[in-house]
Every structure is written in structure tokens, then in C-alpha cells.
Write a protein that holds these residues in place. Structure first.
Motif, PDB file in Angstrom:
ATOM      1  N   VAL A 187       0.877  -1.219  -0.019  1.00  0.00           N
ATOM      2  CA  VAL A 187      -0.050   0.100  -0.106  1.00  0.00           C
ATOM      3  C   VAL A 187       0.895   1.381  -0.130  1.00  0.00           C
ATOM      4  CG1 VAL A 187      -1.709   1.164   1.325  1.00  0.00           C
ATOM      5  CG2 VAL A 187      -1.941  -1.213   1.125  1.00  0.00           C
ATOM      6  N   VAL A 188       2.023   1.347   0.908  1.00  0.00           N
ATOM      7  CA  VAL A 188       2.651   2.456   0.778  1.00  0.00           C
ATOM      8  C   VAL A 188       3.662   2.730  -0.543  1.00  0.00           C
ATOM      9  CG1 VAL A 188       4.782   3.286   1.819  1.00  0.00           C
ATOM     10  CG2 VAL A 188       3.354   2.304   3.376  1.00  0.00           C
ATOM     11  N   THR A 189       3.922   1.530  -1.058  1.00  0.00           N
ATOM     12  CA  THR A 189       4.570   1.575  -2.355  1.00  0.00           C
ATOM     13  C   THR A 189       3.620   2.055  -3.491  1.00  0.00           C
ATOM     14  OG1 THR A 189       5.962  -0.129  -1.831  1.00  0.00           O
ATOM     15  CG2 THR A 189       5.793   0.257  -4.052  1.00  0.00           C
ATOM     16  N   ALA A 190       2.542   1.544  -3.322  1.00  0.00           N
ATOM     17  CA  ALA A 190       1.290   2.198  -4.386  1.00  0.00           C
ATOM     18  C   ALA A 190       1.022   3.647  -4.078  1.00  0.00           C
ATOM     19  CB  ALA A 190       0.093   1.493  -4.093  1.00  0.00           C
ATOM     20  N   GLY A 191       1.217   4.274  -2.812  1.00  0.00           N
ATOM     21  CA  GLY A 191       1.010   5.434  -2.663  1.00  0.00           C
ATOM     22  C   GLY A 191       2.184   6.327  -3.147  1.00  0.00           C
ATOM     23  N   GLY A 192       3.368   5.554  -3.114  1.00  0.00           N
ATOM     24  CA  GLY A 192       4.594   6.511  -3.685  1.00  0.00           C
ATOM     25  C   GLY A 192       4.339   6.425  -5.309  1.00  0.00           C
ATOM     26  N   LEU A 193       3.761   5.370  -5.823  1.00  0.00           N
ATOM     27  CA  LEU A 193       3.700   5.510  -7.264  1.00  0.00           C
ATOM     28  C   LEU A 193       2.585   6.715  -7.627  1.00  0.00           C
ATOM     29  CD1 LEU A 193       3.962   1.741  -8.136  1.00  0.00           C
ATOM     30  CD2 LEU A 193       5.507   3.544  -8.857  1.00  0.00           C
ATOM     31  N   LEU A 194       1.539   6.624  -6.863  1.00  0.00           N
ATOM     32  CA  LEU A 194       0.476   7.639  -7.095  1.00  0.00           C
ATOM     33  C   LEU A 194       1.039   9.017  -6.646  1.00  0.00           C
ATOM     34  CD1 LEU A 194      -2.579   6.188  -5.444  1.00  0.00           C
ATOM     35  CD2 LEU A 194      -2.225   6.372  -7.946  1.00  0.00           C
ATOM     36  N   VAL A 195       1.944   9.349  -5.977  1.00  0.00           N
ATOM     37  CA  VAL A 195       2.485  10.600  -5.670  1.00  0.00           C
ATOM     38  C   VAL A 195       3.278  10.954  -7.066  1.00  0.00           C
ATOM     39  CG1 VAL A 195       4.313  11.941  -4.446  1.00  0.00           C
ATOM     40  CG2 VAL A 195       2.812  10.636  -3.240  1.00  0.00           C
ATOM     41  N   LEU A 196       4.147   9.714  -7.539  1.00  0.00           N
ATOM     42  CA  LEU A 196       4.775  10.262  -8.643  1.00  0.00           C
ATOM     43  C   LEU A 196       3.900  10.449 -10.022  1.00  0.00           C
ATOM     44  CD1 LEU A 196       7.378   9.888 -10.507  1.00  0.00           C
ATOM     45  CD2 LEU A 196       6.756   7.331 -10.629  1.00  0.00           C
ATOM     46  N   SER A 197       2.660   9.749 -10.193  1.00  0.00           N
ATOM     47  CA  SER A 197       1.857  10.187 -10.969  1.00  0.00           C
ATOM     48  C   SER A 197       1.165  11.578 -10.983  1.00  0.00           C
ATOM     49  CB  SER A 197       0.661   9.091 -11.033  1.00  0.00           C
ATOM     50  OG  SER A 197      -0.171   9.358 -10.069  1.00  0.00           O
ATOM     51  N   VAL A 198       0.902  11.964  -9.792  1.00  0.00           N
ATOM     52  CA  VAL A 198       0.684  13.264  -9.661  1.00  0.00           C
ATOM     53  C   VAL A 198       1.628  14.474  -9.747  1.00  0.00           C
ATOM     54  CG1 VAL A 198       0.066  15.159  -7.716  1.00  0.00           C
ATOM     55  CG2 VAL A 198      -1.104  12.667  -7.710  1.00  0.00           C
ATOM     56  N   VAL A 199       3.005  14.151  -9.481  1.00  0.00           N
ATOM     57  CA  VAL A 199       4.128  14.937  -9.866  1.00  0.00           C
ATOM     58  C   VAL A 199       4.233  15.063 -11.340  1.00  0.00           C
ATOM     59  CG1 VAL A 199       6.444  15.136  -9.623  1.00  0.00           C
ATOM     60  CG2 VAL A 199       5.224  14.747  -7.506  1.00  0.00           C
ATOM     61  N   MET A 200       4.178  13.825 -12.021  1.00  0.00           N
ATOM     62  CA  MET A 200       4.312  13.704 -13.282  1.00  0.00           C
ATOM     63  C   MET A 200       3.153  14.572 -14.163  1.00  0.00           C
ATOM     64  SD  MET A 200       4.907   9.761 -14.317  1.00  0.00           S
ATOM     65  CE  MET A 200       4.870  10.237 -16.198  1.00  0.00           C
ATOM     66  N   SER A 201       2.022  14.542 -13.473  1.00  0.00           N
ATOM     67  CA  SER A 201       0.958  15.338 -14.225  1.00  0.00           C
ATOM     68  C   SER A 201       1.103  16.676 -14.283  1.00  0.00           C
ATOM     69  CB  SER A 201      -0.407  14.833 -13.331  1.00  0.00           C
ATOM     70  OG  SER A 201      -0.851  13.549 -13.431  1.00  0.00           O
ATOM     71  N   VAL A 202       1.408  17.132 -12.790  1.00  0.00           N
ATOM     72  CA  VAL A 202       1.707  18.521 -12.681  1.00  0.00           C
ATOM     73  C   VAL A 202       2.911  19.162 -13.598  1.00  0.00           C
ATOM     74  CG1 VAL A 202       2.117  20.479 -10.911  1.00  0.00           C
ATOM     75  CG2 VAL A 202       0.657  18.757 -10.420  1.00  0.00           C
ATOM     76  N   LEU A 203       3.958  18.298 -13.694  1.00  0.00           N
ATOM     77  CA  LEU A 203       4.951  19.160 -14.237  1.00  0.00           C
ATOM     78  C   LEU A 203       5.115  18.749 -15.702  1.00  0.00           C
ATOM     79  CD1 LEU A 203       8.124  17.987 -11.753  1.00  0.00           C
ATOM     80  CD2 LEU A 203       7.023  20.252 -11.935  1.00  0.00           C
TER      81      LEU A 203
END
Length: 148
Positions: free
Chosen positions: A81-97
Motif C-alpha cells: 500500500v505504501v509503495t502504491a501510494g508512492g507511485l500515485l505521488v509520482l503520477s501526480v508529480v508527473m501530471s503537474v510537471l
């Protein structure tokens, strides 16, 4: 209660993945096949519509995963779950940038005001989007595995 949170989170993230997968592999192919300027107009409309909905969905998904990670910290699958959360953070960062700046420009385009390189910009957006879809599919798979 944790079981309900886990199931709800997997459904919310799974639906988000389905929408993004559909955009990447179905909707954009349909828009590309439309005649004349219809595809570009469809992309602009889609950018406005999904540009309003998807940020909320991404943040809500991330928040649900964070709550699951905290509430289920001592349960099996917490690392997934924590790893999945990290990937979702990455997806948000990718989206914004990477994706949002292109989308913000593209949603205002019409056949009369679009730049000469609009197709190249859309192709760049699609390449970034494919990577983002892979990231959120991986996050979804980890969440599903955490349920098992």
C-alpha cells in the motif's frame, strides 16, 4: 471498517486507471480517426472536461491510499500500500510537471488559434500519458495484491 476502506480505495483507483487507460488506448485513437478538425476539437473539449475532474480523482485516490496505509500499518500488505501510494505521488508529480502544462494549452485551442506544432505537443502529451498510465496501473496492481 478497514475492509470497507480497502475495497472502496481499490474501486476508486481502479476506475481512475480505467478512465486513463481508455483515454490512452481508445478515446485518443477514435479522435485521431475523425475527419478534418473534429479530432482536435474533441481533444480540446476532453482536456477541459477531464482537466476539471481528474485532479480531484487523483488527489482523492492518493488520500484514500494514505488513510489505508496509516489505518492498516500493522496489517499484511502495508508495504504494498505504501509503495502504491508512492507511485500515485509520482503520477501526480508527473501530471503537474509534464501533462498539465500541455493540457492547459491544448484545451483552449481551436482550428483558428492552435499553434503550428499542435500535433507534436499532443504526441508529447500522449507519450507522457502512457508512462503515467503504466505508473497508475502498477499502483492499482499493488493495491489489489495488498487485498490478497
Amino acid at each position: 471498517m478497514l475492509d470497507a476502506l480497502e475495497a472502496f480505495t481499490v474501486v476508486v483507483v481502479g476506475l481512475m486507471v480505467g478512465v486513463e487507460f481508455s483515454v490512452a488506448f481508445v478515446i485518443n485513437r477514435i479522435l485521431d480517426a475523425l475527419p478534418e478538425d473534429s479530432g482536435q476539437l474533441g481533444r480540446s473539449h476532453g482536456g477541459r472536461m477531464l482537466g476539471a475532474v481528474m485532479p480531484v480523482w487523483y488527489i482523492a485516490s492518493l488520500a484514500l491510499v494514505a488513510v489505508w496505509a496509516v489505518a492498516g500499518w500493522r496489517h499484511p500488505g502495508a508495504g504494498l500500500v505504501v509503495t502504491a501510494g508512492g507511485l500515485l505521488v509520482l503520477s501526480v508529480v508527473m501530471s503537474v510537471l509534464l501533462l498539465v502544462p500541455i493540457n492547459d494549452r491544448g484545451r483552449t485551442w481551436t482550428p483558428e488559434n492552435r499553434p503550428a506544432d499542435w500535433k507534436e505537443q499532443m504526441n508529447r502529451w500522449e507519450r507522457y500519458h502512457y508512462v503515467r498510465v503504466a505508473v497508475i496501473v502498477a499502483a492499482f496492481a499493488l493495491l489489489a495484491a495488498a487485498l490478497a
